[in-house]
Design a protein around this motif. Sequence first.
Motif, PDB file in Angstrom:
ATOM      1  N   VAL A   1       0.801  -1.125   0.005  1.00  0.00           N
ATOM      2  CA  VAL A   1       0.040  -0.152   0.121  1.00  0.00           C
ATOM      3  C   VAL A   1       0.950   1.301  -0.018  1.00  0.00           C
ATOM      4  CG1 VAL A   1      -1.961   1.204   1.350  1.00  0.00           C
ATOM      5  CG2 VAL A   1      -1.696  -1.294   1.391  1.00  0.00           C
TER       6      VAL A   1
ATOM      7  N   ARG B   1      -8.698   5.380  -0.824  1.00  0.00           N
ATOM      8  CA  ARG B   1      -8.132   4.014  -0.717  1.00  0.00           C
ATOM      9  C   ARG B   1      -9.616   3.202  -0.608  1.00  0.00           C
ATOM     10  NH1 ARG B   1      -5.302   3.917   4.542  1.00  0.00           N
ATOM     11  NH2 ARG B   1      -5.885   1.758   4.674  1.00  0.00           N
TER      12      ARG B   1
ATOM     13  N   ASP C   1     -10.108   2.570  -4.268  1.00  0.00           N
ATOM     14  CA  ASP C   1      -9.346   1.723  -4.812  1.00  0.00           C
ATOM     15  C   ASP C   1      -9.885   0.181  -4.561  1.00  0.00           C
ATOM     16  OD1 ASP C   1      -7.942   3.424  -6.113  1.00  0.00           O
ATOM     17  OD2 ASP C   1      -6.265   3.697  -4.804  1.00  0.00           O
ATOM     18  N   HIS C   2      -9.918   0.251  -3.519  1.00  0.00           N
ATOM     19  CA  HIS C   2     -10.256  -1.144  -2.752  1.00  0.00           C
ATOM     20  C   HIS C   2     -11.447  -1.885  -3.488  1.00  0.00           C
ATOM     21  CE1 HIS C   2     -10.054  -4.421  -0.082  1.00  0.00           C
ATOM     22  NE2 HIS C   2     -11.154  -4.239   0.530  1.00  0.00           N
TER      23      HIS C   2
ATOM     24  N   GLU D   1      -7.228  -5.110   3.969  1.00  0.00           N
ATOM     25  CA  GLU D   1      -7.602  -3.836   3.559  1.00  0.00           C
ATOM     26  C   GLU D   1      -8.679  -3.431   3.918  1.00  0.00           C
ATOM     27  OE1 GLU D   1      -5.682  -1.450   2.831  1.00  0.00           O
ATOM     28  OE2 GLU D   1      -6.665   0.019   1.516  1.00  0.00           O
TER      29      GLU D   1
END
Lengths: 324, 530
Positions: free
Chosen positions: B4, B112, B115-116, B182
């Motif tokens: 990450v 994030r 993105d995840h 994540e």
Amino acid sequence: MAELSNQLMAVTVLAYLAAMVLYAGEYAFGAKSRIGRAAVLPARELVGAGAPVPDDQPPSPVAVVPNSGRAEWVGRAAVGFNLLALLLHLGTLVTRGIAADRMPWGNMYEYILSATFVGSAVWAGVLLRRPALRHIGLFVSLALVLLLGADGMIAYTPVGPLVPALQSYWFIIHVSTIILASGILLIGAVPAAMFLIRDGYDRGKRRFPYTLGKSLPDATLLERLTFRLHAFAFPLFTFGALIAGPIWAEASWGRYWNWDPKEVWAFISWVVYAGYLHARATPSVKRTVATWIALLGFATMLMNLFGVNLFFSGLHSYANAGGM
Amino acid sequence: MTVVEERPAPPAAPPPRRPNRLWALLRNSWRQLTSMRTALVLLFLLAVAAIPGSIFPQRAVDSQRVTEYYAAHPKLAPVLERLGGFEVYASPWFASIYLLLFTSLIGCVIPRLLDHIRALRLAPPDAPKRFDRLPQSAPSVESAMTPAEAAAMLRKRRFRVKLREHEDGSVTVSAEKGHLKETGNLIFHFALLAVLIGVGFGHWYGWHGNRILVAGADQGFCNSLAQYDDSTLGPRVDAADLPNFCLTLDKFEASYQPDTGQPKGFEATVGVSENDGPVKTREFTVNDPLRLHHANVHLIGHGYAVTVRFTDRYGASQTKTVPFLPVDGMFTSEGVAQFPDVNIDPKTDRRDPALQMGFEGRYLPTVGTGATSTYPAENAPALFLTAYRGDLGLDVGTPGSVYSLDQGQIETGDLKNVSGERPHELKLGETWTLDDGTKLEFLGTRPYATLAIRYDPTQSLILVGAVLGLIGLMLSLGGHRRRVWFRALPASPDSSGGTLLAAGGLPRTDYPGFADEFAALVKAAEEGNP
Ligand code: HEM
């Protein structure tokens, strides 16, 4: 019983001290014979971020190679004394608990006694699983001797019953998890410091204390142990200090968070350790920097164990060192 | 070790055609603010900024000690006050740090999260050309499984799997696991946000007050602002919003260790009437508050209230029950009984301000040889009082302490000691006749309970947030992202009936156990163990 506990406490410190001397002896005997071998060791450097090294490699050759027989025996005796000290430590706690007729966590003296026991037990576990790490035993026992000594001298409290504010099952949950977490975090500072020394030694520093790095275990091994201990203790600490504590505080004082000095310092420790985990997860931050943050966390824990009890007064009724 | 990656400042972007300095500055500042390094620095600042709050007394914790600090450091205290030293956690500088931190957090976790979500929908990437560069690889495994079976085997082990057939006839199985790490990390950081928002709302919509409740039906208390000794309402709470309930302390029991006098247990029994309903008897104690609708009543202390009767020059008498505040663990208690409306001449009906009476002193539940109590329970109660006559200074309207006389009045001589240096000792039931023939009788004591009454509408929500955050944290710290690939080699001379597979593995986070897991997977494929 209380008297017995006090005597056992003194014997415990002596046993840790003996283990420490023996560890030091092995250190001194063993150091010479190991220099040559170090060159033969395969470099197990990290290849870079994203390419971790398998960890369950055979224990570092440093300790397994049967080095000069005398050093080996001294080392074994050190481990023996260390385990003996652990048993005595347990005995101190149990007799104290029997004397007080409750869990031995009612005041700072007992709290530190318990937390150091957890740290010592975790260390024993590490020692049995990874004999390669025996060489930091000197520093672990040193830390234990210092912490216990300070506990006995600064925080000693005669056996007494729990004040009503502490009579709650949340007390048991809150205090036991914090003791577990702080024991592990306290002991985690040892590999952290050893990593910094070993790493400095590897990078060519030859001043004290880096000279000690010569016979320490491999730097990556130390660093990873540091991280594992902290990563395990952090959620425990989060639960104990930031969830169970507030639940109890709500029932007891009416407010889940009161910013009393103990809470403030638990919060500070938590934030600093969160900083450590962040720093370690950030590739652009050096491992040494991250590890320094872990040591800073250790300093804040010490502040909470000793400093807050000595300097400040707050709501935490057992936060008074030396007599109620 | 992690993949990450930090979001660093952008690699020298191509110069825009219309350079807008302000926009560039804003964008760069935002990138800076949401970088991990900034988060680290802000975390540090937060830790450092919290320290003064443990050094200086905090008004929200104990305002009494702030007052003492003012007395001890008259020069320093006003400076500290201006800097927010007595209200660190409500000070603008503390707030600015955590607000910046949380802005940084939002700026960090929202991208994030996106993105995840994208990563969750994406199939695991195809196998790299060469496995021998990966941290784990097995060059050729005589496998009892076809690629499809290997894919099924991986799926069973909760990998996300993608089977790809290539033009050259080779087949690859890509497998990935550990997105939970994540996910957990995002849950944790969002939970932090939720907790902060919850704390904010609790501050706005909560209220609390403290009150000493003396035992007895005549000393009851109903929940309204005027009846509190002190109280604080959140900015969005109106006095009219307070829930309607009344309390009377029916019984208060305290038990102590026989030898040391350390407290063993407390129990308060109260009569409660909510919304003018019938009176119910409830019990509560330390650690176990009385939970009412939209109010929790906590027992935070107790003490003794002293009942005395004063009979004045004209024979009129008044009885008062006044709480005395404990000053030590043995309940040596200090307090004052003030009688402003006495010595009123029945002929003129005029009150003479120079003839008001005040009695100040100590109550000792168990009197020993010294000036302090020797045991917290009432084994040998005694009252030690000094009598004052004159103007009590109550009429001026400045709110003073109800536990001591107005020292200013004593200094100016408007209020005079009329009983001598040594306090007069009164045993239970005794009467003390003063120089002017007036009398004070010590009739008895009653216990009182110190209550903290609070309502915080969001505290359960905060608890849920904190527990979710902890679960997320454990997932995040315990999880490991890793990828495993199998490739069935096209030119395998399929003589044995098996497939020749090559395998590679890549742990994407620091994961010491990966070598074992990889070996186990390869072995499963080899042995055809689904
Ligand atoms: C409010 C203060 C914050 C606290 C208490 C906090 C706490 C933590 C903790 C304890 C972890 C460790 C969990 C893990 O390693 O997976 C973590 C991870 C992480 N945090 Fe934060 N955090 C905060 C703010 C931020 C901010 C502002 C950012 C963004 C700039 C951020 C980004 C991250 C990232 C990317 C990770 C994952 C590291 C990894 O891959 O392991 N955090 N955080």
